[in-house]
Design an enzyme around this catalytic site. Sequence first.
Site, short mmCIF file in Angstrom:
data_model
loop_
_atom_site.label_atom_id
_atom_site.label_comp_id
_atom_site.label_asym_id
_atom_site.label_seq_id
_atom_site.Cartn_x
_atom_site.Cartn_y
_atom_site.Cartn_z
N HIS A 165 1.03 -1.30 -0.18
CA HIS A 165 0.13 -0.02 0.04
C HIS A 165 0.81 0.94 0.08
O HIS A 165 0.56 1.93 0.02
CB HIS A 165 -1.48 0.09 1.07
CG HIS A 165 -1.67 -1.20 1.50
ND1 HIS A 165 -2.99 -1.41 0.81
CD2 HIS A 165 -1.36 -2.80 2.27
CE1 HIS A 165 -3.62 -2.78 1.28
NE2 HIS A 165 -2.58 -3.07 1.99
N SER A 286 15.96 21.02 -15.88
CA SER A 286 15.14 22.04 -16.83
C SER A 286 15.19 23.07 -16.99
O SER A 286 16.08 23.60 -16.58
CB SER A 286 14.10 21.94 -15.10
OG SER A 286 13.14 23.26 -15.42
N LYS A 292 17.22 21.26 -11.44
CA LYS A 292 16.17 19.73 -11.45
C LYS A 292 17.25 18.34 -11.92
O LYS A 292 18.10 19.15 -12.62
CB LYS A 292 15.49 19.39 -12.39
CG LYS A 292 13.76 20.68 -11.44
CD LYS A 292 13.38 20.35 -10.65
CE LYS A 292 11.89 19.67 -11.73
NZ LYS A 292 10.89 18.42 -11.23
N GLU A 299 10.22 7.73 -17.02
CA GLU A 299 9.16 8.11 -16.99
C GLU A 299 8.70 7.79 -18.75
O GLU A 299 8.03 7.73 -18.79
CB GLU A 299 8.46 9.55 -17.78
CG GLU A 299 9.25 10.03 -15.42
CD GLU A 299 9.59 11.89 -15.55
OE1 GLU A 299 8.48 12.69 -15.92
OE2 GLU A 299 10.51 12.09 -15.24
N TYR A 326 -8.57 -14.64 -45.54
CA TYR A 326 -8.54 -13.85 -45.86
C TYR A 326 -9.51 -11.83 -45.85
O TYR A 326 -10.25 -12.37 -46.32
CB TYR A 326 -6.98 -13.74 -46.15
CG TYR A 326 -6.44 -12.22 -46.11
CD1 TYR A 326 -5.48 -12.47 -45.78
CD2 TYR A 326 -6.61 -11.21 -46.99
CE1 TYR A 326 -4.51 -10.92 -45.57
CE2 TYR A 326 -6.13 -10.35 -47.35
CZ TYR A 326 -5.27 -9.57 -46.53
OH TYR A 326 -4.20 -8.69 -46.73
N GLN A 331 -3.64 -6.73 -42.73
CA GLN A 331 -2.63 -6.01 -43.03
C GLN A 331 -2.31 -4.87 -42.43
O GLN A 331 -1.45 -5.36 -42.14
CB GLN A 331 -3.14 -5.46 -44.72
CG GLN A 331 -1.66 -4.66 -44.97
CD GLN A 331 -1.75 -4.68 -46.89
OE1 GLN A 331 -1.46 -4.98 -47.61
NE2 GLN A 331 -1.98 -2.92 -46.92
N1 ARG Z 1 0.56 -7.43 -47.86
C1 ARG Z 1 -0.96 -7.81 -47.56
C2 ARG Z 1 -0.54 -8.53 -46.01
O1 ARG Z 1 -0.02 -7.61 -45.18
C3 ARG Z 1 -1.34 -9.67 -48.04
C4 ARG Z 1 -1.84 -10.18 -48.96
C5 ARG Z 1 -2.70 -9.80 -49.29
N2 ARG Z 1 -3.63 -10.50 -49.85
C6 ARG Z 1 -4.81 -10.04 -50.78
N3 ARG Z 1 -5.16 -11.17 -50.64
N4 ARG Z 1 -4.95 -8.84 -50.80
O2 ARG Z 1 -1.54 -8.77 -45.73
#
Ligand code: ARG
Length: 474
Positions: A165, A286, A292, A299, A326, A331
């Site tokens: 504490h 400072s 200082k 920090e 994907y 990205q």
């Molecule tokens: N530059 C892209 C990334 O970092 C690579 C993959 C791109 N893939 C796609 N289907 N557009 O994710």
Amino acid sequence: MTSYRKPWEHAKSGGSHDDRLAARFVESLSYDTRLYKHDIRGSLAHAAMLAKVGLITQDDLDAIQDGLAAIQAEIEEANVTGWSGWHVDLEDVHMCIEAALIEKIGEPGRKLHTGRSRNDQVALDLKLWIDEATGVLEQDLRSLFEAFLDLAEGQGEVVIPSYTHLQRAQPITVGGEAIAWLAAFDRSLTRLLMMRVVGAGNPLGSGAIAGSSLQLDRIATAESLKVGEPTGSSLDATASRDDAVDFTYCLSMIAMTLSRWAEQWIIYMTSEFSFLKIGESYTTGSSMMPQKRNPDMLELIRGRCGNVYGSLVSLLTILKGITIGYNRDLQEDKRHVFAAYDTVRDCLAMAAGIVRSARFDATRIARDIDRGFADATSLADYLVTKGIAFRTAHQLVGQLVRQCEANGMVTLAELPLGDMQAVCDVIEADVREYLGAENVVGRYVTYGNAGLSGYQEQLARWRERLEKLNSDPE
Ligand code: ARG
């Protein structure tokens, strides 16, 4: 100005290629060139596999290998960023390297991407990068371990108060505190290494999302890349970034411990505490107040922890909307992973420098170490050894502390023996051995204690541990 056509531009009319705003918006080249080595490594493994299964010829493979080796040499010669093959119109590191290869070796270069997508390619590249980065962090942590260990060996016996504490609790040693930070950072290293086990797996061969109808040998690439078994789901392997999150979480934990340590030492450096001085170069003055010496580096270590947490939260937030396949959102992952990594590396190096420069002011600390009755628990333990129940001992010592305070005494040792005996008749002259911080730190006997014996025992263990780390950088 030359513009570079992406391989699929023929399949659509216009689009990002012709639109400067779109081209800038979609690119990741400004931050993903640092994957070049990993991208080339992945491509070499992929090409060797293609030759093995007969999808390209040995001559194709030879040309690809020579071409990629030449490109890697060029990139390195140009200190990466200066390489003439980076064209933002080509979006990213993957397409720039492939385009350069095709330019260099012609037709065989056009076969490299057989059965591959940038989706499995980038998942692999990032994984390889994280593997390497983990090794680098291991070295950085090792330097910090060494600094804390030297502190424990050189100034470990200095007695300081501990705080719960932020109120004085029980006396400990500088060695005890150094071991505490070592223990916390060591856990971070273990965590990092464990995450590489969790993150193992070869995404290559997952293609864009569904795998491939070509007979790719995923075990061959897994083995040559040493990334673990082929992943069991092409969907998951191309859509997930768990290892990026795990890695950034590990970085966040390191940043958190660094920040706590920085806060502790900032407090120690106040005029009110004056426990500690660090190297002048790690403080700033400072512009207005001539006296200082501000602990700005500490920090900033504390402050930058916020940036690292920001990266972790950004990543988690980016991922929460990604369907199982994907999406371009993925990205953005690399910005945060790289930023967190760079920040933590800087902070670790700075921390090691600060620890190495630290001087605890033993004389100043000793001057009022016994204020605050930090030896009260030791006195209660003494009563326990004389057969008093701990709850009763706790009460009796509380009474003695109040008696001191009522009489303007600041330490228990100031109480005459007779006054103590009036409160509890089992007390004898040997009670003195239990009072005063110097005595108390020598009395802890439990394994892992923060006094003298605890840290001294840990020193040997830690020297051994460091040697192991040194001899086995893998
Ligand atoms: N530059 C892209 C990334 O970092 C690579 C993959 C791109 N893939 C796609 N289907 N557009 O994710």
